[in-house]
Write an enzyme that holds these catalytic residues in place. Structure first.
Site, PDB file in Angstrom:
ATOM      1  N   ALA A  73       0.841  -1.196   0.000  1.00 39.19           N
ATOM      2  CA  ALA A  73       0.000   0.000   0.000  1.00 39.19           C
ATOM      3  C   ALA A  73       0.878   1.248   0.000  1.00 39.19           C
ATOM      4  CB  ALA A  73      -0.920  -0.014   1.219  1.00 39.19           C
ATOM      5  N   GLY A 118      -0.183  -5.015   0.270  1.00 39.68           N
ATOM      6  CA  GLY A 118      -1.250  -4.856  -0.715  1.00 39.68           C
ATOM      7  C   GLY A 118      -0.913  -5.469  -2.048  1.00 39.68           C
ATOM      8  N   GLU A 121      -1.919  -8.952  -1.682  1.00 34.71           N
ATOM      9  CA  GLU A 121      -3.387  -8.985  -1.672  1.00 34.71           C
ATOM     10  C   GLU A 121      -3.941  -8.827  -3.083  1.00 34.71           C
ATOM     11  OE1 GLU A 121      -4.838  -7.385   2.605  1.00 34.71           O
ATOM     12  OE2 GLU A 121      -3.658  -5.927   1.452  1.00 34.71           O
ATOM     13  N   GLU A 141       2.303  -6.326   7.353  1.00 38.54           N
ATOM     14  CA  GLU A 141       1.584  -5.226   7.988  1.00 38.54           C
ATOM     15  C   GLU A 141       1.774  -5.172   9.502  1.00 38.54           C
ATOM     16  OE1 GLU A 141      -0.432  -5.657   4.034  1.00 38.54           O
ATOM     17  OE2 GLU A 141       0.462  -6.999   5.521  1.00 38.54           O
TER      18      GLU A 141
END
Length: 265
Positions: A73, A118, A121, A141
């Site tokens: 992210a 991310g 993901e 994370e």
């Protein structure tokens, strides 16, 4: 190679091109590491609009940044926003990944280099994952005081099981591609630098098959994780019956008996 009659389109972070009939390549290109900030989120949303308009298209998601599929992210953005903006950013990312994971499309992530946070993901939202031998995957994370909040805590256990998923997330470690392949996080392992080529080859193979049948396979397999066994069997029967009555089964059966390639849409 891209179709010379159809140039790349997209924004500055995501571009896409039709590399073959029914095969679309979506390329992440946001230096230095394809952080999943607004530019990539908006670019992926636009690419998904293109997929929806194109219909039966197999999609390969890849990267033009050497050493990175996507590193995670946009931490710089996340660190500078308030709670409301943090939630809005997460919802935008989750919305794009949920669209990508819809069972009415087949997507393949081509992973060379790092797929972290991310980025992993995003890869897990795809139907299949192909990785180069030197790729590394992880959900770090916990090092930031967060959890994988764009589907990671839900998709990873479904791919590798509870224990392995906890090991990966609690330790925040990077999983080497051979291990990722052995535990089912990666579906195919290839030589370094070959993930995109192998993904495009697989996409072309899948496009020759019946797309309604492929989508039904995805739906019924996903149902196996959500329904009791007896309900899963019933759902399987309903999906098969629907393919026979209104899908492409009649063409597939006729082609088999006539010893010819089927003419699927």
């Amino acid at each position: 190679m891209p179709d010379p009659g159809r140039p790349d389109v997209g924004n500055t972070a995501v571009r896409w091109d039709r590399v073959a009939d029914g095969v679309l390549r979506v390329t992440l290109e946001r230096p230095p590491a394809n952080a999943l900030g607004k530019p990539i989120i908006e670019g992926l949303a636009a690419a998904l609009d293109e997929l929806d308009a194109a219909g039966n298209v197999i999609t390969v998601v890849t990267s033009a940044i050497p050493g990175f599929f996507a590193a995670g992210a946009d931490i710089k953005h996340m660190s500078g926003v308030d709670a409301e903006s943090f939630l809005a950013y997460g919802n935008e990312l989750r919305g794009v990944l949920d669209r990508l994971a819809a069972p009415n499309r087949v997507t393949i992530a081509a992973i060379d280099g790092l797929a972290l946070g991310g980025g992993l993901e995003l890869a897990m939202a795809c139907t299949l994952r192909i990785a180069g031998a030197g790729a590394r995957l992880g959900l770090p994370e916990a090092r930031l005081g967060l959890i994988p909040g764009a589907g990671g805590t839900q998709r990873l256990p479904r791919l590798v099981g509870r224990g392995r998923a906890l090991d990966i997330m609690l330790t925040a470690r990077q999983v080497p591609a051979p291990e990722a392949h052995a535990i089912g996080l990666v579906d195919r392992l290839v030589a370094d630098g070959q993930a995109e080529q192998e993904a495009l080859k697989l996409a072309a193979e899948l496009r020759r098959l019946s797309q309604p049948a492929l989508h039904a396979v995805i739906r019924t397999v996903d149902a196996a994780f959500d329904l009791p066994l007896s309900a899963g069997f019933a759902y399987e029967v309903a999906q098969e019956q629907e393919l026979f009555e209104s899908g492409e089964a009649k063409e597939g059966l006729a082609a088999f008996l006539e010893k010819r390639p089927p003419k699927f849409v």
